[in-house]
Design a protein around this motif. Structure first.
Motif, PDB file in Angstrom:
ATOM      1  N   SER A 252       9.923 -26.671 -21.145  1.00 39.95           N
ATOM      2  CA  SER A 252       9.590 -25.823 -19.993  1.00 39.95           C
ATOM      3  C   SER A 252       9.137 -26.664 -18.828  1.00 39.95           C
ATOM      4  CB  SER A 252       8.509 -24.801 -20.318  1.00 39.95           C
ATOM      5  OG  SER A 252       7.933 -24.996 -21.545  1.00 39.95           O
ATOM      6  N   ILE A 257       9.032 -19.954 -10.351  1.00 44.45           N
ATOM      7  CA  ILE A 257      10.033 -19.346 -11.232  1.00 44.45           C
ATOM      8  C   ILE A 257      10.304 -20.395 -12.307  1.00 44.45           C
ATOM      9  CG2 ILE A 257      12.379 -18.438 -11.434  1.00 44.45           C
ATOM     10  CD1 ILE A 257      12.177 -17.445  -8.606  1.00 44.45           C
ATOM     11  N   PRO A 258       9.644 -20.288 -13.444  1.00 47.94           N
ATOM     12  CA  PRO A 258       9.685 -21.382 -14.414  1.00 47.94           C
ATOM     13  C   PRO A 258      11.040 -21.526 -15.102  1.00 47.94           C
ATOM     14  CG  PRO A 258       8.553 -19.496 -15.323  1.00 47.94           C
ATOM     15  CD  PRO A 258       8.874 -19.143 -13.911  1.00 47.94           C
ATOM     16  N   LYS A 356      17.732 -19.788  -8.969  1.00 45.78           N
ATOM     17  CA  LYS A 356      17.026 -18.933  -9.918  1.00 45.78           C
ATOM     18  C   LYS A 356      16.305 -17.839  -9.126  1.00 45.78           C
ATOM     19  CE  LYS A 356      14.738 -22.615 -11.459  1.00 45.78           C
ATOM     20  NZ  LYS A 356      15.469 -23.811 -11.012  1.00 45.78           N
ATOM     21  N   TYR A 358      14.994 -15.027 -10.617  1.00 47.39           N
ATOM     22  CA  TYR A 358      13.898 -14.503 -11.410  1.00 47.39           C
ATOM     23  C   TYR A 358      13.801 -15.321 -12.686  1.00 47.39           C
ATOM     24  CZ  TYR A 358      17.582 -11.970 -13.929  1.00 47.39           C
ATOM     25  OH  TYR A 358      18.709 -11.652 -14.642  1.00 47.39           O
ATOM     26  N   PRO A 359      12.658 -15.223 -13.388  1.00 50.46           N
ATOM     27  CA  PRO A 359      12.458 -16.138 -14.511  1.00 50.46           C
ATOM     28  C   PRO A 359      13.433 -15.900 -15.664  1.00 50.46           C
ATOM     29  CG  PRO A 359      10.408 -15.107 -13.839  1.00 50.46           C
ATOM     30  CD  PRO A 359      11.501 -14.386 -13.132  1.00 50.46           C
ATOM     31  N   THR A 419       3.368 -16.578 -21.884  1.00 51.69           N
ATOM     32  CA  THR A 419       3.504 -17.832 -21.139  1.00 51.69           C
ATOM     33  C   THR A 419       2.303 -17.983 -20.212  1.00 51.69           C
ATOM     34  OG1 THR A 419       4.699 -16.941 -19.223  1.00 51.69           O
ATOM     35  CG2 THR A 419       6.029 -17.593 -21.101  1.00 51.69           C
ATOM     36  N   GLY A 422       4.406 -20.287 -16.953  1.00 55.89           N
ATOM     37  CA  GLY A 422       5.798 -20.490 -17.344  1.00 55.89           C
ATOM     38  C   GLY A 422       5.969 -21.248 -18.649  1.00 55.89           C
ATOM     39  N   TYR A 463       0.175 -16.235 -14.715  1.00 57.14           N
ATOM     40  CA  TYR A 463       0.219 -17.361 -13.778  1.00 57.14           C
ATOM     41  C   TYR A 463      -1.197 -17.574 -13.264  1.00 57.14           C
ATOM     42  CZ  TYR A 463       5.239 -16.922 -14.045  1.00 57.14           C
ATOM     43  OH  TYR A 463       6.543 -16.873 -14.517  1.00 57.14           O
TER      44      TYR A 463
END
Lengths: 557, 238
Positions: A252, A257-258, A356, A358-359, A419, A422, A463
């Motif tokens: 990761s 946005i991870p 990206k 969205y995650p 998470t 992320g 987050y």
């Protein structure tokens, strides 16, 4: 087989018809072309100068072979003993790349090798050049000889014929803006492949180091970096130190946005992850979980630098007093630059490519921002007050969390994906003490989510307000890994004269590795306060892979 | 003699193949490719009719927003919910692909025809992203919205003998689409197509359709007619 060995090849052909013979000849031609294509030696690394003081910045342009698909090229600085001092990676564009290396202040005086290489499945060829670095605290007082690499594998350099330097003078005044133009005839323009490099630098040495190319059939990589940098490693079973098979390894990169990737190891225990569209240094986390209770795993990440060690043979050359005097002057200028923190590099703005949206866990069904509500002291209170659809319990100090399945209208019976910034975490206890002021936002997915082959019974993504990653407990199975991704695009700072009272002490007056070849190339450069001999060098590569050079010298007074 | 030829051929083929084998990677295939994101697919209520466009799972491709493709995966298009379902072999699940993550998909139908679907924003009512089947591409595209609606009907017994009063029916809608002009609903018949042209051109277009003996009630002929008019330089008016 014995039959084939007994007879000559030419005798074998008589057994075949004309059509079959033609087919076999074509087959062999194809194989030969394949073999020849491995040996493209248009691979060279060219530094901006031949001599540096420790603490300076080395700029380099790299020409990469045409037949390689990798879009990343690496540059390592290696000492005489073959030890890698530092390195960087650059993005290849149209078979060319350019970048810099900060030379550590503590480097001892001596000859160093700069090595450019790519990670490809096929033969690991590399390009070398040598530079001389003087420790700016020791100088050359105790040095009478310098070592240079024994001459072998040097790349031929051809002159750029009929190149003209219009309005170029052999004498320039210090601290002035000057201009000239380079004129290239059509015959040369047609030949040039890619962009030119032009650099104007202090010429304080008689060294004439030339780039080398080395064909190396030792270890090669088992991947191509044709999309981006690859982070690789191995998972071992600590019991017997054997590679662990069938282990799901997660990678990761924490971000707004991870990024998450996963890899199921094979019998060799290896894993590979792609790092795409990132610049500079970034944090990543690599983790795995044992698939049986008895297994105890350890993640070992491959070093970023070349897998092939180098050894070099050197020959000694004497140096005289003029060089020592020139070096002392160079050291003084670099020291003053360091005192006034003069920057040699300006970073270019990078337009972020928004790939990206969205995650990886999907568009959240709820987003909660705790600071919009009353401050709550722990996650238990946060989940009760702010997170409908999240059931957090902390009985006997053993926290559990479940997310509702909005389709089935009942809670999942399994733990969701949790998470933090992320990074997936398996230990629910990590979130129990988080309070409102620690959390920037919480995203929840109340459905059974899939990401490739991974399944999540809902998602709880937290987050934090200050992501410093100290919340994570590192272990053999949860490793934090700092990645030096590709260098940010940059340009040489042309003039360090931010204040008139501070002298401009640049040794490198101009460096541009990406000049588009055209009939007339205007060049504007500023001389610095340094007086002495300077050299202008133009580098180019032609379509046959041969390198061409043109040089001019001038004095600054 | 024959055996000698065979041995030689095998030997040479071995040299040829080994040249490639040494260059093979032993990483997992597609480890660096984009992953499909989605949610679990739950079975739709069972009524007469078919909520899916294709009765069987068909091999197809999905194109992500990044331009990357996921190829040769088992797909079904749900006309009822306007979503793409794919079958994940690894965990034996049916997964609805996130519409937001893809720009389109395609598959080869049971009849051997490649059907290409593109996600576009439908700016009429209801405004939303939809999957349109691209029937013809040109100055103006012909798109089909393969919609299936669930409607009330008179009571009937299904295969299991259960009394039901709803059915899935096809409610396909066809549109002419231009990037600047937007959508124009069109029906598969000659009067609908002809009305899209200027009054002065309508007579020639009728003649063109008659000359080519086209039955505009069929999709194939409608597409053909549209292409003919474009080739002849007629401009659609909408």
């Amino acid at each position: 087989m014995v039959f084939i060995l007994k007879h000559k090849y030419s005798d074998l052909l008589k057994y075949f018809s004309v059509k079959s013979k033609l087919l076999m000849i074509l087959l062999h031609l194809f194989v030969s072309i394949e073999a020849f294509s491995q040996n493209d030696n248009s691979f060279a690394v060219i530094p901006d100068r031949q001599m540096y003081a420790s603490g300076e910045t080395l700029f380099a342009k790299i020409y990469t072979p045409a037949n390689k698909t990798s879009i990343i090229v690496y540059l390592d600085l290696i000492n005489q003993n073959g030890k890698i001092i530092c390195g960087a990676s650059f993005r290849v564009n149209d078979k060319q790349a350019a970048g810099y290396l900060y030379l550590p202040d503590s480097l001892s005086t001596g000859t160093y090798i700069i090595k450019a290489y790519q990670k490809n499945i096929s033969t690991d060829n590399f390009a070398l050049n040598q530079v001389y670095i003087v420790n700016r605290f020791d100088g050359l007082e105790k040095v009478d000889k310098i070592l240079t690499i024994e001459k072998s594998g040097e790349i031929d350099l051809n002159p750029i014929e009929n190149i003209l330097f219009k309005n170029f003078s052999h004498k320039y005044k210090s601290n002035e803006q000057n201009s000239f133009s380079i004129e290239l005839p059509d015959s040369i323009l047609k030949e040039i492949d890619g962009n030119l490099m032009l650099n104007i630098a202090l010429n304080n040495t008689d060294f004439n180091f030339r780039p080398f190319f080395v064909e190396n059939t030792a270890k090669s990589y088992n991947y191509n970096e044709n999309k981006g940098l690859i982070v690789s490693g191995t998972v071992f079973d600590k019991k017997d130190n054997s590679p662990a098979e069938n282990i799901n390894v997660l990678f990761s990169i924490p971000d707004s946005i991870p990024v998450l990737q996963y890899y199921l190891t094979k019998s060799d225990g290896r894993f590979y992850f792609l790092v795409e569209d990132y610049f500079g240094q970034l944090n990543s986390f690599i983790q795995c979980a044992a698939n049986t209770q008895s297994k105890r795993l350890k993640i070992v990440i491959d070093q970023a630098n070349s897998i092939n060690e180098q050894s070099f043979k050197f020959e000694a050359e004497s140096i005289g007093e003029p060089l020592k005097i020139a070096v002392n002057e160079m050291i003084n200028t670099v020291t003053i630059q360091k005192i006034f923190e003069q920057q040699t590099i300006t970073f270019n703005d990078i337009k972020p490519e928004i790939k990206k949206e969205y995650p990886f866990y999907g568009i959240p069904s709820q987003v909660v921002v705790p600071k919009l509500f009353y401050d709550l002291p722990n996650f238990n209170e946060i989940s009760k007050e702010l997170l409908p659809g999240v059931k957090f319990r902390n009985y006997n100090n053993e926290p559990t969390v479940f997310v509702i399945n909005s389709t089935r209208r009942q809670f999942f019976t399994e733990k969701p994906l949790i998470t933090i910034d992320g990074v997936p975490v398996s230990d629910v206890a990590l979130i129990k003490d988080l309070k409102s002021t620690d959390i920037e936002r919480i995203e929840i997915c109340t459905s059974e989510r899939y990401y490739g082959n991974l399944r999540f019974a809902g998602v709880l993504a937290i987050y934090t307000t200050k992501p410093d990653y100290t919340i994570f407990r590192e272990s053999d199975q949860f490793v934090r890994h700092k990645i030096e991704s590709i260098q940010k695009p940059f340009s040489l700072s042309m003039n360090n004269n931010q204040e008139e009272k501070i002298p401009d002490l640049r040794n490198l007056l101009y460096w541009n590795p990406s000049i588009i070849p055209q009939k007339n190339i205007p060049v504007i450069f500023n001389t610095s306060s340094i007086k002495g001999s300077f050299k202008l060098t133009v580098w180019a590569k032609n379509k046959s892979g041969k390198f061409m050079v043109a040089e001019k010298q001038f004095e600054v007074h | 003699m024959k055996n000698n030829k065979l041995y030689i051929f095998i030997f040479l083929t071995g040299i040829f193949i080994s040249n490639f084998l040494f260059a093979q990677s032993n990483t997992n295939e597609n480890f660096d490719s984009e992953k499909i994101r989605g949610v679990s697919h739950y079975i739709y209520p069972s009524y007469s009719g078919n909520p899916f466009l294709n009765t069987k799972w068909l091999r197809g491709n999905v194109i992500f927003n990044s331009g990357e493709k996921s190829e040769s995966i088992m797909l079904r298009y749900s006309s009822y919910k306007d979503e793409v379902v794919y079958y994940n072999d690894n965990n034996n699940r049916q997964i609805v692909i996130d519409k937001a993550s893809i720009t389109g998909f395609s598959f080869e139908s049971e009849y051997g025809k490649t059907q290409v679907f593109r996600k576009q924003f439908y700016d009429n009512y209801p405004s939303e992203f939809r999957f349109f089947e691209v029937l013809s591409e040109g100055v103006v595209d012909l798109l089909a919205y393969r919609n299936v609606s669930l409607i009330n009907t008179s009571a009937y017994k299904d295969q299991s003998g259960i009394l039901k009063n709803m059915i899935y029916i096809n409610d396909y809608q066809f549109y002419l689409w231009h990037p600047e002009k937007g959508y124009s609903l069109v029906k598969l018949n000659s009067s609908s197509l002809i009305s899209k042209f200027g009054k002065t051109e309508q007579k020639q277009i009728k003649k063109l359709i008659r000359k080519n003996r086209l039955d505009l009630n069929s999709e194939a002929d409608f597409i053909h007619a549209l292409k003919l008019t474009e080739a002849e330089g007629y401009i659609l008016n909408f």
